[in-house]
Design a protein around this motif. Structure first.
Motif, PDB file in Angstrom:
ATOM      1  N   HIS A 190       0.838  -1.205   0.000  1.00 15.02           N
ATOM      2  CA  HIS A 190       0.000   0.000   0.000  1.00 15.02           C
ATOM      3  C   HIS A 190       0.871   1.252   0.000  1.00 15.02           C
ATOM      4  CE1 HIS A 190      -3.760  -2.246   1.671  1.00 15.02           C
ATOM      5  NE2 HIS A 190      -3.683  -2.288   0.356  1.00 15.02           N
ATOM      6  N   ALA A 191       1.991   1.197   0.715  1.00 21.24           N
ATOM      7  CA  ALA A 191       2.861   2.391   0.806  1.00 21.24           C
ATOM      8  C   ALA A 191       3.435   2.791  -0.547  1.00 21.24           C
ATOM      9  CB  ALA A 191       3.987   2.142   1.812  1.00 21.24           C
ATOM     10  N   VAL A 192       3.550   1.835  -1.473  1.00 22.22           N
ATOM     11  CA  VAL A 192       4.150   2.165  -2.785  1.00 22.22           C
ATOM     12  C   VAL A 192       3.121   2.072  -3.922  1.00 22.22           C
ATOM     13  CG1 VAL A 192       6.436   1.381  -2.026  1.00 22.22           C
ATOM     14  CG2 VAL A 192       4.959  -0.220  -3.251  1.00 22.22           C
ATOM     15  N   SER A 193       1.831   1.985  -3.553  1.00 20.26           N
ATOM     16  CA  SER A 193       0.823   1.696  -4.585  1.00 20.26           C
ATOM     17  C   SER A 193       0.723   2.786  -5.653  1.00 20.26           C
ATOM     18  CB  SER A 193      -0.545   1.428  -3.966  1.00 20.26           C
ATOM     19  OG  SER A 193      -0.959   2.587  -3.297  1.00 20.26           O
ATOM     20  N   SER A 194       1.087   4.026  -5.301  1.00 19.69           N
ATOM     21  CA  SER A 194       0.952   5.099  -6.312  1.00 19.69           C
ATOM     22  C   SER A 194       2.186   5.175  -7.221  1.00 19.69           C
ATOM     23  CB  SER A 194       0.732   6.446  -5.617  1.00 19.69           C
ATOM     24  OG  SER A 194       1.856   6.742  -4.825  1.00 19.69           O
ATOM     25  N   PHE A 195       3.198   4.374  -6.937  1.00 19.01           N
ATOM     26  CA  PHE A 195       4.422   4.438  -7.744  1.00 19.01           C
ATOM     27  C   PHE A 195       4.330   3.454  -8.914  1.00 19.01           C
ATOM     28  CE2 PHE A 195       6.789   5.227  -3.467  1.00 19.01           C
ATOM     29  CZ  PHE A 195       6.262   6.501  -3.411  1.00 19.01           C
ATOM     30  N   SER A 196       4.916   3.861 -10.038  1.00 15.57           N
ATOM     31  CA  SER A 196       4.807   2.952 -11.193  1.00 15.57           C
ATOM     32  C   SER A 196       6.146   2.306 -11.560  1.00 15.57           C
ATOM     33  CB  SER A 196       4.228   3.704 -12.385  1.00 15.57           C
ATOM     34  OG  SER A 196       4.985   4.862 -12.594  1.00 15.57           O
TER      35      SER A 196
END
Ligand SMILES: Cc1ncc(COP(=O)(O)O)c(C=O)c1O
Length: 356
Positions: free
Chosen positions: A80-86
């Protein structure tokens, strides 16, 4: 630590209750550059996937994401902590829930298989088939992954499950000496001779932080040389993944703690601080360094440093200084694992001040 930095940290303690941490995301950025520079040209492509459990502070994750670092996660919280990273993601787990696998799949993370039962779970949950996956190989008797002989006999089963093994993963353990690392890479090299059709090799973490490297009179170059010598020809056509944690962040965080009492015994003196092994766990294997930010004691002497927990084991270092009650101590190299492993036993976690 130079006098200017000491004075600056002491000034911060005027507005921040002790103990507190001062986090420098720019240090992680600088280490990321060093890592990528050192590995330039070693493999066809290089993906550094920061090991999130080392220090999941948002400021660290954001700065590394800006550097185009990938991320290695081991839990739903980390995913969840990196979910916005692609950027590329690796998901490592030996005991994953369905939710974790579903989240990893939805983020297109590369899932590293740890057991046959794990492979069956991934196959059941993945709509996409064949799914490219990694396998974790173990070279000793720990419980993670498959032994080299097991993996060969399991490959047909993975194909039946719709899982296409394109990556081989192995992790040498944290804080490796050069000779430990050399042994580890030689095991990987032998394994790959019999396993030639993978597209990517993931060597996990294992590089010490800068302080340890300097103390051991080593540099990252020694580790890179081992990889070049033993895996160089293989990596020419392969992607290399590194799941570095400690090297990137160990020296990005400093704690400031206050001496609550000084105790002079017959044979030895103690300085008793408001932070102890609750935030400086030995298991972090970090080379803590202690600096007095103020010295109001009568004379310079040898102090054993103890914390506030009422445990005999809450002792974590020594210092030669002119310490008095109320003086401040800075502890360097607490950026790797300390906050994640910190206990809330009797005390709250220290606040972290981020210095951009
Ligand atoms: C699978 C895996 N990858 C990466 C790391 C990060 O290792 P390090 O902090 O030594 O770089 C760890 C740490 O234990 C790990 O278990």
């Amino acid at each position: 630590m130079n006098p200017r930095d000491k004075a600056w940290l002491a000034e911060m303690a005027i507005s921040h209750p002790t103990p507190f941490g001062v986090l420098f995301p720019r240090v992680a950025q600088a280490r990321y550059f060093e890592l990528v520079d050192s590995f330039r040209g070693v493999a066809k492509t290089l993906h550094v996937c920061y090991s999130v459990k080392t220090n999941p502070n948002t400021a660290i994750l954001n700065v590394l994401n800006k550097m185009e670092s990938g991320f290695e996660c081991v839990s739903l919280r980390e995913l969840h902590a990196v979910s916005s990273f692609s950027t590329p993601k690796i998901f490592n787990s030996c005991a994953s829930s369905d939710k974790e696998i579903q989240e990893a799949l939805s983020q297109n993370a590369f899932i590293i298989l740890d057991s046959l039962s794990h492979a069956e779970q991934v196959s059941r949950l993945s709509e996409k088939k064949p799914l490219n996956v990694g396998v974790r190989i173990r070279f000793d008797s720990h419980r993670f992954g498959f032994s080299p002989s097991e993996i060969k006999s399991l490959l047909p089963r993975f194909i039946e499950l719709g899982l296409n093994v394109t990556l081989v993963h192995a992790h040498p353990g944290t804080n490796c000496s050069v000779s430990q690392y050399c042994t580890f890479v030689s095991h990987v090299a032998v394994f790959l001779e019999d396993f030639p059709n993978v597209h990517a090799v993931d060597l996990g973490g294992g590089f010490p932080g800068k302080t340890t490297l300097v103390e051991r009179k080593e540099g990252l170059d020694s580790y890179v040389k081992i990889i070049r010598e033993q895996l160089g020809s293989y990596l020419k056509t392969c992607a290399l993944y590194l799941e570095s944690g400690r090297f990137l962040v160990e020296d990005s965080l400093i704690f400031v703690s206050k001496i609550m009492h000084v105790k002079k015994g017959e044979e030895q003196s103690f300085a008793l601080l408001d932070a102890g092994i609750n935030v400086l766990p030995r298991i972090s294997m970090s080379p803590f360094r202690f600096f007095a930010l103020s010295e109001t004691g009568e004379k310079k002497e040898h102090f054993r440093l103890g914390g506030p927990l009422m445990f005999g084991s809450d002792e974590f270092g020594q210092i030669h200084a002119k310490l008095g009650k109320g003086d401040l101590i800075a502890v360097e190299n607490v950026g790797a694992y300390c906050m994640e492993m910190a206990w809330t036993l009797s005390r709250e976690l220290p606040k972290i001040v981020v210095v951009e």
